[in-house]
Design a protein around this motif. Structure first.
Motif, PDB file in Angstrom:
ATOM      1  N   ASP A 183      -1.390  -1.369 -11.769  1.00  0.00           N
ATOM      2  CA  ASP A 183      -1.455  -1.738 -10.356  1.00  0.00           C
ATOM      3  C   ASP A 183      -1.872  -0.493  -9.570  1.00  0.00           C
ATOM      4  O   ASP A 183      -1.512   0.621  -9.937  1.00  0.00           O
ATOM      5  CB  ASP A 183      -0.043  -2.176  -9.929  1.00  0.00           C
ATOM      6  N   TYR A 184      -2.596  -0.679  -8.481  1.00  0.00           N
ATOM      7  CA  TYR A 184      -3.060   0.519  -7.773  1.00  0.00           C
ATOM      8  C   TYR A 184      -1.934   1.261  -7.064  1.00  0.00           C
ATOM      9  O   TYR A 184      -2.108   2.409  -6.678  1.00  0.00           O
ATOM     10  CB  TYR A 184      -4.238   0.211  -6.847  1.00  0.00           C
ATOM     11  N   PHE A 185      -0.782   0.634  -6.936  1.00  0.00           N
ATOM     12  CA  PHE A 185       0.374   1.365  -6.395  1.00  0.00           C
ATOM     13  C   PHE A 185       1.143   2.122  -7.483  1.00  0.00           C
ATOM     14  O   PHE A 185       2.168   2.722  -7.211  1.00  0.00           O
ATOM     15  CB  PHE A 185       1.355   0.398  -5.720  1.00  0.00           C
ATOM     16  N   MET A 186       0.691   2.038  -8.745  1.00  0.00           N
ATOM     17  CA  MET A 186       1.448   2.643  -9.838  1.00  0.00           C
ATOM     18  C   MET A 186       0.655   3.764 -10.510  1.00  0.00           C
ATOM     19  O   MET A 186       1.141   4.394 -11.443  1.00  0.00           O
ATOM     20  CB  MET A 186       1.746   1.595 -10.923  1.00  0.00           C
ATOM     21  N   LEU A 187      -0.563   3.972 -10.049  1.00  0.00           N
ATOM     22  CA  LEU A 187      -1.501   4.776 -10.833  1.00  0.00           C
ATOM     23  C   LEU A 187      -0.986   6.166 -11.204  1.00  0.00           C
ATOM     24  O   LEU A 187      -1.013   6.560 -12.366  1.00  0.00           O
ATOM     25  CB  LEU A 187      -2.833   4.873 -10.086  1.00  0.00           C
ATOM     26  N   PHE A 215     -11.311  -2.437   1.221  1.00  0.00           N
ATOM     27  CA  PHE A 215     -10.090  -1.631   1.267  1.00  0.00           C
ATOM     28  C   PHE A 215     -10.100  -0.621   0.115  1.00  0.00           C
ATOM     29  O   PHE A 215      -9.596   0.490   0.254  1.00  0.00           O
ATOM     30  CB  PHE A 215      -8.856  -2.541   1.208  1.00  0.00           C
ATOM     31  N   PHE A 216     -10.712  -1.001  -0.992  1.00  0.00           N
ATOM     32  CA  PHE A 216     -10.821  -0.066  -2.113  1.00  0.00           C
ATOM     33  C   PHE A 216     -11.658   1.154  -1.704  1.00  0.00           C
ATOM     34  O   PHE A 216     -11.367   2.285  -2.087  1.00  0.00           O
ATOM     35  CB  PHE A 216     -11.432  -0.740  -3.351  1.00  0.00           C
ATOM     36  N   ALA A 217     -12.720   0.898  -0.926  1.00  0.00           N
ATOM     37  CA  ALA A 217     -13.559   2.025  -0.481  1.00  0.00           C
ATOM     38  C   ALA A 217     -12.709   2.996   0.334  1.00  0.00           C
ATOM     39  O   ALA A 217     -12.773   4.216   0.135  1.00  0.00           O
ATOM     40  CB  ALA A 217     -14.738   1.503   0.336  1.00  0.00           C
ATOM     41  N   LEU A 218     -11.868   2.453   1.218  1.00  0.00           N
ATOM     42  CA  LEU A 218     -10.991   3.319   2.009  1.00  0.00           C
ATOM     43  C   LEU A 218      -9.986   4.039   1.101  1.00  0.00           C
ATOM     44  O   LEU A 218      -9.751   5.240   1.230  1.00  0.00           O
ATOM     45  CB  LEU A 218     -10.249   2.484   3.070  1.00  0.00           C
ATOM     46  N   TYR A 219      -9.413   3.294   0.172  1.00  0.00           N
ATOM     47  CA  TYR A 219      -8.411   3.853  -0.763  1.00  0.00           C
ATOM     48  C   TYR A 219      -9.000   5.026  -1.542  1.00  0.00           C
ATOM     49  O   TYR A 219      -8.423   6.106  -1.606  1.00  0.00           O
ATOM     50  CB  TYR A 219      -7.989   2.719  -1.692  1.00  0.00           C
ATOM     51  N   ILE A 260       5.990   6.530   3.791  1.00  0.00           N
ATOM     52  CA  ILE A 260       6.023   6.472   2.317  1.00  0.00           C
ATOM     53  C   ILE A 260       4.723   5.843   1.825  1.00  0.00           C
ATOM     54  O   ILE A 260       4.172   6.227   0.801  1.00  0.00           O
ATOM     55  CB  ILE A 260       7.216   5.636   1.805  1.00  0.00           C
ATOM     56  N   PHE A 261       4.218   4.847   2.554  1.00  0.00           N
ATOM     57  CA  PHE A 261       2.958   4.200   2.181  1.00  0.00           C
ATOM     58  C   PHE A 261       1.852   5.251   2.056  1.00  0.00           C
ATOM     59  O   PHE A 261       1.108   5.287   1.077  1.00  0.00           O
ATOM     60  CB  PHE A 261       2.597   3.148   3.231  1.00  0.00           C
ATOM     61  N   PHE A 280      -0.168   6.194  -1.264  1.00  0.00           N
ATOM     62  CA  PHE A 280      -1.605   5.961  -1.171  1.00  0.00           C
ATOM     63  C   PHE A 280      -2.385   7.227  -1.558  1.00  0.00           C
ATOM     64  O   PHE A 280      -3.324   7.168  -2.347  1.00  0.00           O
ATOM     65  CB  PHE A 280      -1.900   5.579   0.291  1.00  0.00           C
ATOM     66  N   ILE A 281      -1.947   8.373  -1.037  1.00  0.00           N
ATOM     67  CA  ILE A 281      -2.670   9.619  -1.323  1.00  0.00           C
ATOM     68  C   ILE A 281      -2.461  10.024  -2.783  1.00  0.00           C
ATOM     69  O   ILE A 281      -3.410  10.390  -3.482  1.00  0.00           O
ATOM     70  CB  ILE A 281      -2.237  10.744  -0.355  1.00  0.00           C
ATOM     71  N   GLU A 282      -1.218   9.915  -3.255  1.00  0.00           N
ATOM     72  CA  GLU A 282      -0.945  10.315  -4.646  1.00  0.00           C
ATOM     73  C   GLU A 282      -1.816   9.507  -5.607  1.00  0.00           C
ATOM     74  O   GLU A 282      -2.360  10.035  -6.569  1.00  0.00           O
ATOM     75  CB  GLU A 282       0.530  10.059  -4.990  1.00  0.00           C
ATOM     76  N   ASP A 283      -1.918   8.206  -5.349  1.00  0.00           N
ATOM     77  CA  ASP A 283      -2.652   7.342  -6.272  1.00  0.00           C
ATOM     78  C   ASP A 283      -4.159   7.455  -6.097  1.00  0.00           C
ATOM     79  O   ASP A 283      -4.910   7.522  -7.068  1.00  0.00           O
ATOM     80  CB  ASP A 283      -2.230   5.883  -6.080  1.00  0.00           C
TER      81      ASP A 283
END
Ligand code: UPG
Length: 470
Positions: A123-127, A151-155, A194-195, A199-202
């Protein structure tokens, strides 16, 4: 590369994070893998965030007993809250706990599975928790991005942006339409959420995965898909595989409760009903729900309205303790009953969207809802509430099968009146060009999913052949 075992078995382990918006696409992708003879092991955090998730998982495992099921315990004091509490568990705090617990659980587990794993889907929150583990055993790791390509482009670009976004008017990413700051999730604009940390870590790890599955398709997000795959967003971008639309599955139907709205729809004329549903965790106040009901009545259309309050996260999706009359008042309830059906429980949304009586969708624009509407050719009036939803509403608007009103703000920012909602629904239900575009989107969606269509070709070319051939 030979990644299958001696018998040619391709084996994937999948790890969704939390919430129906993540679990549903994971299970749909798992079903797709199963239909292509890929062995699936599903690793899930327990307890789940909501009752809907644990019920969906039970139905999935009963339908597919061949799937190996591995649970790991989420260590969190958040779950000790009273089940009757109306305080939702803070979602990203929960995600943070799942990440830590997953890292501990996976390390010994992944190398011990039999047959050996061919690849992993995170999952993209677990990367960032999972990647070091898969890298240490040289296991290919794919990301399932459960939101849109936009949203992936932003991520993927996010970690290159300045730490404070509040000074900017828009985020400019090459090849992607400018994203106004007002459409970026407020938690990403805020300095210390926390979001934002998750988000940055992943997102800073995204170039290290082997590929990214996205529940989207060319006709829906052509321009952005082209930009990400041409290396315009990040030069070292792994292949982005538009694997959508993920198709609703039989196991998603729960008991008999999904039948009631469909029976009611059977008695309504074709294309006459607006469906108003706002995902799994949009908790409107009762004052806003009264305005929605009033707006639906004022629109003059027939309607099917689903309302939820804040009990979703506490394991009880049925909010029957407050009667509708108490909330809406006798006069409005009579008018509502005249034209519509109001449900205060979980409904089988995909089934409703596929009914021919549905002519429009008033939606919070969760990405799964958008793709389900595209699959069924249903025009959308977007009422984004949080997160990626304004960007999703814009995807619909740009592809011409719906619109949204930027002045309605994020959830709770202001009371949107019945008058405004009624007018919006009139726009939605009377716009011929939305209908034409929506049926074209549906056609393209079905083509991508057909045997020999885009998804089938991608899996054969990029997944199965890679892992089973020398
Ligand atoms: N659903 C039902 N019945 C209901 C409510 C929802 O079947 O009564 C289903 C719906 O069909 C869909 C899923 O539940 O498959 C909900 O997903 P989605 O529409 O994406 O909404 P959220 O649950 O709000 O999704 C979260 C985020 C959203 C994000 C999405 C994917 O809120 O902003 O796009 O996850 O990452």
């Amino acid at each position: 590369m030979t990644m299958s075992d001696d018998n040619g078995v391709v084996h994937v382990a999948m790890l969704p994070s939390a919430g129906m918006g993540h679990l549903t696409p994971f299970l749909r992708l798992a079903t797709f893998f199963l239909s292509h003879n890929i062995k699936v092991t599903l690793i899930t955090p327990r307890p789940t965030l909501s009752l809907s998730e644990s019920q969906l998982l039970s139905r999935f495992h009963s339908s597919f007993p061949q799937v190996d099921q591995i649970n790991f315990k989420v260590e969190s004091s958040l779950f000790t809250q009273s089940p009757n509490s109306h305080m939702p568990i803070p979602y990203f705090q929960m995600i943070d706990h799942i990440r830590t617990s997953a890292a501990k659980a996976l390390s010994p587990l992944l190398s011990s599975l039999s047959p050996p794993l061919s690849f992993f889907v995170s999952d993209y929150f677990m990367l960032s928790s999972v990647l070091p583990i898969t890298q240490s055993i040289s296991l290919p790791n794919y990301l399932l991005f459960t939101a849109s390509a936009s949203f992936f482009a932003l991520y993927s670009y996010f970690s290159t942006l300045p730490s404070s976004l509040s000074e900017l008017e828009a985020v400019e990413i090459q090849g992607v339409p400018p994203i106004p700051i007002s459409s970026i999730p407020p938690d990403l604009v805020a300095p210390n959420s926390i979001f934002k940390k998750v988000f940055i870590e992943d997102s800073s790890q995204v170039t290290k995965v082997d590929g990214i599955f996205i529940n989207t398709f060319e006709a829906l997000e052509h321009e952005v898909l082209e930009a990400v795959n041409a290396g315009k967003v990040l030069t070292a971008m792994p292949p982005v595989l538009p694997f959508g639309p993920f198709v609703p599955c039989e196991f998603e139907k729960e008991g008999d409760q999904w039948i009631k709205p469909l029976k009611w729809l059977d008695d309504q004329p074709r294309g006459s009903v607006v469906f108003a549903n706002f995902g799994t965790h949009t908790e409107f106040g009762w004052d806003q729900i009264r305005e929605i009901a009033d707006g639906l009545v004022k629109s003059g259309s027939r309607f099917l309205l689903v309302v939820k309050d804040g009990k979703y996260f506490n394991g009880d999706d049925k909010n029957e303790e407050v009667g509708l009359e108490e909330v809406l008042g006798h006069e409005l309830v009579d008018k509502v009953r005249d034209k519509g059906l109001v449900m205060k429980e979980w409904v089988y949304q995909s089934g409703i969207l596929s009914h021919e009586a549905i002519g429009g969708f008033l939606s919070h624009c969760g990405w799964n809802s958008i793709v389900e509407a595209a699959w069924n050719g249903v025009p959308i009036f977007g009422w984004p509430q949080r997160g990626d939803q304004k960007m999703n509403a814009e995807v619909v608007k740009m592809s011409g099968w719906g619109t949204w009103n930027k002045n309605w703000g994020w959830i709770g920012e202001r009371l949107v009146t019945g008058e405004e909602i009624g007018d919006a629904i009139k726009v939605l239900m009377n716009n011929e060009s939305f209908k034409i575009r929506a049926s074209k989107i549906k056609e393209a969606a079905r083509k991508g999913r057909s045997v020999g269509g885009d998804c089938e070709m991608t899996i054969i070319r990029d997944i199965v052949s890679d892992f089973s051939d020398e």
